[in-house]
Write an enzyme that holds these catalytic residues in place. Structure first.
Site, PDB file in Angstrom:
ATOM      1  N   GLU A 155      -3.730   6.243   2.930  1.00  0.00           N
ATOM      2  CA  GLU A 155      -3.336   4.836   3.035  1.00  0.00           C
ATOM      3  C   GLU A 155      -4.040   4.174   4.214  1.00  0.00           C
ATOM      4  O   GLU A 155      -4.023   4.672   5.341  1.00  0.00           O
ATOM      5  CB  GLU A 155      -1.811   4.688   3.214  1.00  0.00           C
ATOM      6  CG  GLU A 155      -1.450   3.204   3.272  1.00  0.00           C
ATOM      7  CD  GLU A 155       0.001   2.888   3.601  1.00  0.00           C
ATOM      8  OE1 GLU A 155       0.896   3.710   3.340  1.00  0.00           O
ATOM      9  OE2 GLU A 155       0.222   1.767   4.124  1.00  0.00           O
TER      10      GLU A 155
ATOM     11  N   LYS B  47       0.837  -1.218   0.000  1.00  0.00           N
ATOM     12  CA  LYS B  47       0.000   0.000   0.000  1.00  0.00           C
ATOM     13  C   LYS B  47       0.867   1.262   0.000  1.00  0.00           C
ATOM     14  O   LYS B  47       0.598   2.202  -0.744  1.00  0.00           O
ATOM     15  CB  LYS B  47      -0.930   0.041   1.235  1.00  0.00           C
ATOM     16  CG  LYS B  47      -1.977  -1.058   1.262  1.00  0.00           C
ATOM     17  CD  LYS B  47      -2.862  -0.952   2.478  1.00  0.00           C
ATOM     18  CE  LYS B  47      -2.142  -1.099   3.801  1.00  0.00           C
ATOM     19  NZ  LYS B  47      -1.557  -2.440   4.033  1.00  0.00           N
ATOM     20  N   THR B  48       1.906   1.275   0.827  1.00  0.00           N
ATOM     21  CA  THR B  48       2.764   2.466   0.887  1.00  0.00           C
ATOM     22  C   THR B  48       3.531   2.619  -0.429  1.00  0.00           C
ATOM     23  O   THR B  48       3.658   3.726  -0.959  1.00  0.00           O
ATOM     24  CB  THR B  48       3.763   2.351   2.070  1.00  0.00           C
ATOM     25  OG1 THR B  48       3.023   2.070   3.247  1.00  0.00           O
ATOM     26  CG2 THR B  48       4.535   3.625   2.272  1.00  0.00           C
TER      27      THR B  48
ATOM     28  N   LYS C 138      -2.049   8.845   6.547  1.00  0.00           N
ATOM     29  CA  LYS C 138      -2.102   7.495   7.111  1.00  0.00           C
ATOM     30  C   LYS C 138      -2.884   7.718   8.402  1.00  0.00           C
ATOM     31  O   LYS C 138      -2.297   8.108   9.426  1.00  0.00           O
ATOM     32  CB  LYS C 138      -0.675   6.975   7.371  1.00  0.00           C
ATOM     33  CG  LYS C 138      -0.617   5.637   8.082  1.00  0.00           C
ATOM     34  CD  LYS C 138      -0.619   4.468   7.127  1.00  0.00           C
ATOM     35  CE  LYS C 138      -0.567   3.142   7.881  1.00  0.00           C
ATOM     36  NZ  LYS C 138      -0.509   1.977   6.978  1.00  0.00           N
TER      37      LYS C 138
END
Ligand SMILES: Nc1ncnc2c1ncn2[C@@H]1O[C@H](COP(=O)(O)OP(=O)(O)OP(=O)(O)O)[C@@H](O)[C@H]1O
Ligand SMILES: [Mg+2]
Length: 202
Positions: free
Chosen positions: A109, A15-16, A37
């Site tokens: 995220e 995801k990052t 985040k």
């Protein structure tokens, strides 16, 4: 383009990695990109929020990019229970409001996958719904991804969350299923595979 919620089929699926890739791509198109985040769990040293802030040279304060930090490397619900800390989600919504007003597009995220509990009765999928962003699903490229991707899509659709696309990440050209997964996932979900990213050797 208000933004995307970058979710995944699991923790560690990229995801990052995909958030940074997409942010850089959209920046090249001339867009002002912000990231968030909402909750990070685990050691603060170079977590996802700090990493993305540094790589994208963002001036936003870290407490807006990452409004909630829990020190234990667990899902937010058990982490907050063990730390005896009551989670309030309001800092997430106020930071989201500020950052989405400031940037052309905000990439948020997620935390693990969509069924990760934030509170006893509140999952990551509920957060996606409440933020009102379309989801982008990051999935592994190889064997096992059909099951995980279909489960994720089903959970999102059950909550009427729009899915903008799926990114298959980490093609290594070693796994036979990498050759068939794209077609099968598109056929069974009706969702486009937005990108296929190679495993980059360092
Ligand atoms: N395509 C890729 N090529 C090379 N390395 C990758 C790729 N995708 C992910 N990685 C690496 O795999 C690891 C896990 O990826 P990443 O941190 O992006 O996952 P994540 O889904 O954000 O995890 P988390 O659930 O902890 O937030 C990282 O070290 C990352 O650099
Ligand atoms: Mg991450």
């Amino acid at each position: 383009m208000p933004g995307f919620f970058i979710t995944g089929t699991d923790t560690g699926v990229g995801k990052t990695y995909v958030t940074l890739w997409l942010a850089e791509l959209l920046k090249k198109e001339g867009l002002d990109i912000g990231v968030m985040k909402p909750i990070s769990c685990g050691p603060q040293k170079e977590n996802d929020a700090l990493y993305l802030k540094r790589k994208l040279k963002l001036k936003d304060p870290i407490n807006l990019i990452n409004p909630i930090h829990l020190s234990l490397p667990l899902a937010p619900y058990p982490a907050s229970q063990l730390q005896k800390k009551k989670l309030s989600l309001s800092p997430i919504f106020s930071a989201f409001h500020k950052l989405s007003n400031k940037h052309d597009c905000l990439l948020v995220e997620g935390i693990g996958g969509v069924m990760v509990p934030i509170k006893r009765d509140y999952l990551v999928a509920d957060l996606i719904k409440d933020l009102g962003l379309p989801a982008l699903v990051v999935a592994r490229a190889g064997l096992g991804t059909i099951n995980h991707t279909l489960l994720t899509v089903e959970a999102l659709r059950k909550r009427k969350i729009r899915i903008a696309g799926i990114v298959l990440n980490g093609f290594k050209r070693k796994d036979l299923s990498e050759r068939t997964n794209t077609e099968v996932i598109e056929e069974l979900t009706g969702i486009p595979i937005m990108a296929k990213l190679k495993w980059q050797k360092r």
